[in-house]
Design a protein around this motif. Sequence first.
Motif, PDB file in Angstrom:
ATOM      1  N   LEU A  82       0.696  -1.106  -0.128  1.00  0.00           N
ATOM      2  CA  LEU A  82       0.060  -0.130   0.129  1.00  0.00           C
ATOM      3  C   LEU A  82       0.789   1.316   0.073  1.00  0.00           C
ATOM      4  O   LEU A  82       0.473   2.145  -0.901  1.00  0.00           O
ATOM      5  CB  LEU A  82      -0.838  -0.086   1.217  1.00  0.00           C
ATOM      6  N   TRP A  83       2.119   1.312   0.793  1.00  0.00           N
ATOM      7  CA  TRP A  83       2.801   2.466   0.913  1.00  0.00           C
ATOM      8  C   TRP A  83       3.474   2.727  -0.779  1.00  0.00           C
ATOM      9  O   TRP A  83       3.509   3.816  -0.954  1.00  0.00           O
ATOM     10  CB  TRP A  83       4.063   2.125   1.745  1.00  0.00           C
ATOM     11  N   ARG A  84       3.685   1.584  -1.290  1.00  0.00           N
ATOM     12  CA  ARG A  84       4.385   1.816  -2.719  1.00  0.00           C
ATOM     13  C   ARG A  84       3.533   2.277  -3.816  1.00  0.00           C
ATOM     14  O   ARG A  84       3.848   3.237  -4.584  1.00  0.00           O
ATOM     15  CB  ARG A  84       4.964   0.397  -3.106  1.00  0.00           C
ATOM     16  N   TRP A 145      -5.515   9.354  -4.406  1.00  0.00           N
ATOM     17  CA  TRP A 145      -5.973   9.812  -3.017  1.00  0.00           C
ATOM     18  C   TRP A 145      -4.432  10.329  -2.506  1.00  0.00           C
ATOM     19  O   TRP A 145      -4.752  11.474  -1.701  1.00  0.00           O
ATOM     20  CB  TRP A 145      -6.502   8.658  -2.482  1.00  0.00           C
ATOM     21  N   GLY A 146      -3.472   9.894  -2.834  1.00  0.00           N
ATOM     22  CA  GLY A 146      -2.230  10.226  -2.254  1.00  0.00           C
ATOM     23  C   GLY A 146      -1.823  11.812  -2.495  1.00  0.00           C
ATOM     24  O   GLY A 146      -1.471  12.424  -1.565  1.00  0.00           O
ATOM     25  N   ALA A 147      -2.165  11.895  -3.876  1.00  0.00           N
ATOM     26  CA  ALA A 147      -1.885  13.466  -4.344  1.00  0.00           C
ATOM     27  C   ALA A 147      -2.658  14.328  -3.387  1.00  0.00           C
ATOM     28  O   ALA A 147      -2.273  15.549  -3.219  1.00  0.00           O
ATOM     29  CB  ALA A 147      -2.177  13.535  -5.727  1.00  0.00           C
ATOM     30  N   GLY A 148      -4.134  13.932  -3.120  1.00  0.00           N
ATOM     31  CA  GLY A 148      -4.792  15.039  -2.172  1.00  0.00           C
ATOM     32  C   GLY A 148      -4.546  15.270  -0.946  1.00  0.00           C
ATOM     33  O   GLY A 148      -4.332  16.149  -0.457  1.00  0.00           O
ATOM     34  N   ALA A 178      -3.261   0.667   9.947  1.00  0.00           N
ATOM     35  CA  ALA A 178      -3.392   1.745   9.487  1.00  0.00           C
ATOM     36  C   ALA A 178      -2.410   2.951  10.036  1.00  0.00           C
ATOM     37  O   ALA A 178      -1.712   3.974   9.262  1.00  0.00           O
ATOM     38  CB  ALA A 178      -4.752   2.450   9.544  1.00  0.00           C
ATOM     39  N   ILE A 179      -2.345   3.063  11.270  1.00  0.00           N
ATOM     40  CA  ILE A 179      -1.466   3.852  12.202  1.00  0.00           C
ATOM     41  C   ILE A 179      -0.065   3.471  11.615  1.00  0.00           C
ATOM     42  O   ILE A 179       0.929   4.569  11.247  1.00  0.00           O
ATOM     43  CB  ILE A 179      -1.643   3.714  13.775  1.00  0.00           C
ATOM     44  N   GLY A 180       0.467   2.199  11.574  1.00  0.00           N
ATOM     45  CA  GLY A 180       1.718   2.077  11.279  1.00  0.00           C
ATOM     46  C   GLY A 180       2.024   2.467   9.716  1.00  0.00           C
ATOM     47  O   GLY A 180       3.127   2.731   9.611  1.00  0.00           O
ATOM     48  N   ALA A 183       2.526   6.052   9.534  1.00  0.00           N
ATOM     49  CA  ALA A 183       3.694   6.410   9.911  1.00  0.00           C
ATOM     50  C   ALA A 183       4.899   6.487   8.862  1.00  0.00           C
ATOM     51  O   ALA A 183       5.837   7.402   8.558  1.00  0.00           O
ATOM     52  CB  ALA A 183       4.355   5.503  10.995  1.00  0.00           C
ATOM     53  N   ALA A 184       4.669   5.479   8.084  1.00  0.00           N
ATOM     54  CA  ALA A 184       5.637   5.077   6.798  1.00  0.00           C
ATOM     55  C   ALA A 184       5.189   6.161   5.668  1.00  0.00           C
ATOM     56  O   ALA A 184       6.263   6.678   5.077  1.00  0.00           O
ATOM     57  CB  ALA A 184       5.549   3.662   6.267  1.00  0.00           C
ATOM     58  N   ILE A 185       3.964   6.370   5.477  1.00  0.00           N
ATOM     59  CA  ILE A 185       3.590   7.465   4.492  1.00  0.00           C
ATOM     60  C   ILE A 185       4.164   8.789   4.813  1.00  0.00           C
ATOM     61  O   ILE A 185       4.534   9.546   3.879  1.00  0.00           O
ATOM     62  CB  ILE A 185       2.061   7.309   4.225  1.00  0.00           C
TER      63      ILE A 185
END
Length: 268
Positions: A82-84, A145-148, A178-180, A183-185
């Motif tokens: 998901l992070w990638r 979604w990430g861009a927003g 989701a919290i973890g 944190a990576a995002i």
Amino acid sequence: MLLTALLACLAIGVVAGFLAGLLGVGGGLVIVPALLAMFHLVGIGDAHAQHLALGTSLATIVVTSISSLRAHHARGAVRWPLWRAITPGIVLGTFGGAQLAGIMSGPTLQWLFVVFAYTVATQMLAGRQPAAHRQLPGRATTSAWGAGIGVLSSWVGIGGGSLSVPFMTWHNVPVKEAIGTSAAIGLPIAAAGAIGYIVSGWGVAGLPEGSVGFIYLPALVGIALASFPLAKLGAAAAHRLPVPMLKRMFAGLLIVLATRMAWQLVSG
């Protein structure tokens, strides 16, 4: 005066680092108003104070997020696929948002911060999460979604947890994951935002000595020194402490900080 500023930044780092690790949100929401108060204390003018607070906040979150994501990763709480998927949009949105912020006025950015802080506080006090009734979208939609998330994060100086955590829980990601993952995002958000504020502030006249673009290095160093170890402790505490109660306490703090900023804007 410099010693007072350094001690203030260390205190800011302690609180912001612990909150970032504990809740996956909150670091920047504390750092930005605290930096504004510190800037006033050391005589930094108002013309670029909000831009400096936002850029410096994102730069400190680079350090906090590294510590926090390592702690969450050690507990298997980071969804790296998901992070990638979300990171390309995160990077583009945050960098672009920082460029737009560079041409926005300080009061405009402060009002955006006030509205956002009240929104986050209200959601925390209500204790509601979006209904988890769907699966994660494809890579392109996730990146959009990430861009927003990145644009809004750059305008309020946060690592995006208050946006990315609800997005993930809405899509059936367990809260601790989701919290973890949030944190990576926070790392690509903070890195892209910090670079963006360096670029948008490069060559701007009237910035205080020790600034690189819209990042104030003395504050960055002080906050980073304290936030790195405290983020790790906060991530460990997230698996043991009553997080819902702590979120309500944090919501109360946000309301106080947002109200103070709004009053200063209204009173001139």
